[in-house]
Design an enzyme around this catalytic site. Structure first.
Site, PDB file in Angstrom:
ATOM      1  NE  ARG A 118      -2.344  -0.207   3.611  1.00  0.00           N
ATOM      2  CZ  ARG A 118      -2.049  -1.001   4.620  1.00  0.00           C
ATOM      3  NH1 ARG A 118      -2.314  -2.288   4.536  1.00  0.00           N
ATOM      4  NH2 ARG A 118      -1.481  -0.531   5.715  1.00  0.00           N
ATOM      5  CE1 TYR A 267       0.096  -8.068  -4.351  1.00  0.00           C
ATOM      6  CE2 TYR A 267       1.642  -6.665  -3.192  1.00  0.00           C
ATOM      7  CZ  TYR A 267       0.965  -7.869  -3.309  1.00  0.00           C
ATOM      8  OH  TYR A 267       1.177  -8.858  -2.396  1.00  0.00           O
ATOM      9  CE  LYS A 276      -6.406  -3.532   4.229  1.00  0.00           C
ATOM     10  NZ  LYS A 276      -6.818  -4.308   5.398  1.00  0.00           N
ATOM     11  CG  HIS A 296      -8.066  -2.945   9.643  1.00  0.00           C
ATOM     12  ND1 HIS A 296      -6.766  -2.660   9.991  1.00  0.00           N
ATOM     13  CD2 HIS A 296      -7.972  -3.908   8.697  1.00  0.00           C
ATOM     14  CE1 HIS A 296      -5.938  -3.410   9.304  1.00  0.00           C
ATOM     15  NE2 HIS A 296      -6.641  -4.182   8.512  1.00  0.00           N
ATOM     16  CB  SER A 319      -1.835  -4.800   7.882  1.00  0.00           C
ATOM     17  OG  SER A 319      -3.019  -4.214   7.391  1.00  0.00           O
ATOM     18  CB  CYS A 321      -0.774  -7.384  14.174  1.00  0.00           C
ATOM     19  SG  CYS A 321       0.450  -6.064  14.158  1.00  0.00           S
ATOM     20  CG  ASP A 344      -8.391  -7.137   6.283  1.00  0.00           C
ATOM     21  OD1 ASP A 344      -7.582  -6.851   7.191  1.00  0.00           O
ATOM     22  OD2 ASP A 344      -8.469  -6.485   5.230  1.00  0.00           O
ATOM     23  NE  ARG A 440      -0.636  -8.600   2.044  1.00  0.00           N
ATOM     24  CZ  ARG A 440      -1.368  -8.040   2.993  1.00  0.00           C
ATOM     25  NH1 ARG A 440      -2.514  -8.603   3.359  1.00  0.00           N
ATOM     26  NH2 ARG A 440      -0.963  -6.946   3.593  1.00  0.00           N
TER      27      ARG A 440
END
Length: 660
Positions: A118, A267, A276, A296, A319, A321, A344, A440
């Site tokens: 991101r 991406y 997001k 989130h 993210s 975690c 998510d 990913r």
């Protein structure tokens, strides 16, 4: 490799189809429905789908975007298997993806090394007033709670990028639903993109297809325009055959027009605009307008197999975690069963009976690969072995994938090729990892063996507890409960965590990440806090209990993790569930309620844990924590901080001085 790639479909010529498919094995996509309109404009032709069948507002949006971007051809996505077979064939032919023969219908993509995460610094919200988007920082500090741009400046930036950006390419029209189709909690989007990789990924991550257009009511949808920014013919070569334009990357949100525009990146959250951009940034704005929450958060079900009682929990972590690991946990406590609703994002709304209900607006998992293994997340490992797109992981000589964390699961003699192309990669001989830290897997949620039976319930699942958490190596206990809803909102507002590889930050920095939403707020964080606080002031609501967890505390002579984590986290969830049942198993401390000494179920743990170290509250640490939160609130939120939140911080400071 020819100077074309996945956006370069001009017509559905038989010369593009391999000889094998020109015989009896030819797929059905050759007879796919073509538009009765041979050309939309002089420079654009519809090659797949019926343009005249589009709802009026969608058709007008496409026409405006075609005039702007000037693609050669248009493909109206129907979400079918035959369409997906066509797109994966073209992606494979153009060198964007590679088949992984070890698994069933799995593919590997490797991006340009400049397009791997991101781009938060290049992500903007545009509103007439800056204050509507971000609080005004104090002392001239730069806002860490979002990037604002004026509408005039945004128009200039977009006009520098999008005109003619799809020349030589196909514009794909993706109708998609965030949430179960027809749910009162769901929203519809229309994404226009020149990337077949995005189409294939959006097919996994959302409910996508012509049925979305049929369900579109009142022409109410979020506009999502995306381009990789590399019109054809190319003026410079591609890296890894991956089209992108990093120097001009921009991700723009225009909430007054319910519109998202993304340019230059192919991406992740930069290009899969349902994720997001829509689900959190635009979603949080819609939630503020309409009285609900876009967060989130993972959603899991936890059922006591002895009593048959089931609770649902939503949890917010930054993210990388451990959200996916928790959402797909294999519990070590035999009397509990965990089911997954989402890993998510949660959209939550109070129903007519005052219960908070949540849906997962996504239909797939876009999970961080490194660290995922049979030890840490066996459910995810089972899920991703079919119909999955892997990106920026390493590949193995036996046709599979590899990343850091799978060292014990690779067969002897198998060679590894890193995501950067290093042949016969060996950890001990290389100074760079096999897989990118933000590599990913993109995989359908319905394949997960523990998906909750109600994961697509249009009414959502009832939320009994909300958990906040992050990576805190020192000072923060394993689990504690807020005193009440307002105190819980303060805990969410003051979250701090080590930064991750999901964005372009240097790891191992302790960063403020309120509600795990720092990169995803669609509007002023002060107003966001007021929105959360407002639910505590309404009568008739059944407010979930709020907790904070920290699996990552370190200590001891080797400074190792004090808590084993993963499946053992069920022991913490057990305590949380029992607290939701109002069991007397908590004691009050300066920061919240923590487990009484004997109330955490540690039976059967392989290694003893140091409860004193796990739950110690060092006074100096918490004094520093309070000072850091004061400084953050003062500099970043300033006059927009609700007085209730400042009051909670002052109360915490007082308790630390008198109780620690």
């Amino acid at each position: 490799m020819p100077e074309t790639d996945s956006g370069s479909i001009k017509v559905m010529e038989e010369s593009r189809i391999p000889a094998r498919l020109l015989k009896n094995e030819r797929p059905n996509f050759i007879t796919a429905p073509l538009s009765t309109t041979p050309a939309l404009f002089d420079y654009t032709r519809v090659i797949y789908g019926d343009f005249n069948a589009l709802p009026n507002k969608v058709r007008h949006y496409v026409e405006e975007s075609v005039r702007l971007c000037k693609p050669d051809t248009i493909h109206i996505c129907d979400g079918s298997e035959r369409e997906n077979e066509l797109l994966t064939y073209i992606l494979q032919k153009d060198g964007i993806i590679k088949k992984l023969p070890k698994y069933n219908n799995c593919w590997l993509a490797k991006t340009d090394p400049a397009d791997v995460a991101r781009v938060e610094r290049l992500t903007y919200i545009s509103s007439d007033l800056q204050r509507d988007t971000v609080p005004t920082p104090k002392y001239g500090a730069k806002s860490q709670l979002g990037n604002w741009m004026s509408p005039d400046d945004m128009d200039n930036e977009l006009n520098m990028r999008f005109p003619d950006c799809m020349k030589g390419r196909t514009m794909f029209i993706i109708p998609f639903s965030m949430g179960p189709l027809g749910s009162p909690m769901s929203k519809i989007g229309i994404q226009l993109t020149d990337s077949a990789y995005v189409v294939a990924s959006m097919r996994i991550m959302t409910r996508m297809g012509t049925n979305i257009l049929q369900a579109l009511k009142d022409d109410n949808f979020v506009k999502c325009l995306h381009s990789v920014g590399r019109p054809l013919p190319l003026t410079s070569p591609l890296h890894n055959n991956w089209p992108c334009y990093p120097k001009m990357t921009l991700v723009a949100h225009l909430p007054e027009r319910n519109e998202i525009c993304s340019f230059g990146s192919g991406y992740g959250g930069n290009s899969l605009l349902g994720k997001k951009c829509f689900a959190l940034r635009i979603g949080s704005i819609l939630g503020h307008r309409e009285g609900w929450l876009a967060e989130h958060m993972l959603i899991l079900g936890i059922e006591n197999k002895t009593t048959g009682v089931k609770k649902y929990i939503a949890a917010a972590f930054p993210s990388a975690c451990g959200k996916t690991n928790l959402a797909m946990m294999t519990p070590t406590l035999s009397n509990y069963k965990i089911t997954c609703v989402g890993d998510d994002i949660a959209w939550m709304r109070f129903d007519d009976q005052g219960r908070l209900r949540a849906i997962n607006p996504e239909a797939g998992f876009f999970g961080v690969a490194p660290g995922t293994s049979m030890k840490t997340n066996p459910i995810a490992m089972q899920t991703i072995k079919a119909n999955t797109i892997f990106t920026n992981v390493a590949e193995t000589s036996d046709g599979g994938v590899f990343w850091e964390g799978l060292e014990k699961e690779i067969e002897q003699g198998v060679k590894i090729k890193s995501w950067l192309g290093d042949e016969d990669w060996k950890k001990e001989e290389s100074d760079r990892p096999a897989a990118h830290a933000n590599s990913r897997f993109c995989t359908p949620a319905e394949q997960c063996p523990i998906m909750d039976p109600a994961w697509e319930d249009p009414q959502g699942v009832p939320i009994d507890a909300i958990i906040f958490g992050g990576r805190r190596p020192t000072g923060v206990p394993l689990v504690y409960e807020s005193f009440n809803w307002q105190h819980g909102v303060f805990i969410g507002a003051s979250m701090r965590s080590e930064s991750t590889a999901a964005a372009e930050h240097v790891a191992k920095q302790i960063m403020h990440d309120p509600f795990a939403m720092r990169p995803f707020f669609g509007y002023n964080f002060g107003d966001y806090l007021k929105h959360w606080l407002s639910f505590g002031q309404k009568e008739g609501l059944v407010l979930p209990k709020i907790f904070h967890v920290n699996w990552f505390r370190k200590g001891g002579p080797n400074n190792s993790f004090l808590w084993p984590g993963f499946g053992e986290n069920a022991r913490v969830l057990d305590w949380i569930v029992r607290r939701c049942n109002n069991e007397d198993i908590a004691k009050k401390t300066a920061i919240g309620y923590v487990p009484k000494f004997d109330s955490l179920n540690l039976e059967g743990l392989e290694e003893p844990v140091d409860l004193d170290a796990l739950f110690s509250l060092p006074r100096e640490f918490w004094e520093n924590e309070v000072n850091a939160i004061y400084k953050y609130f003062d500099e970043q939120v300033n006059d927009d901080l609700p007085k209730e939140i400042m009051g909670e911080l002052k109360n915490l400071e007082q308790r630390i001085h008198t109780e620690l």
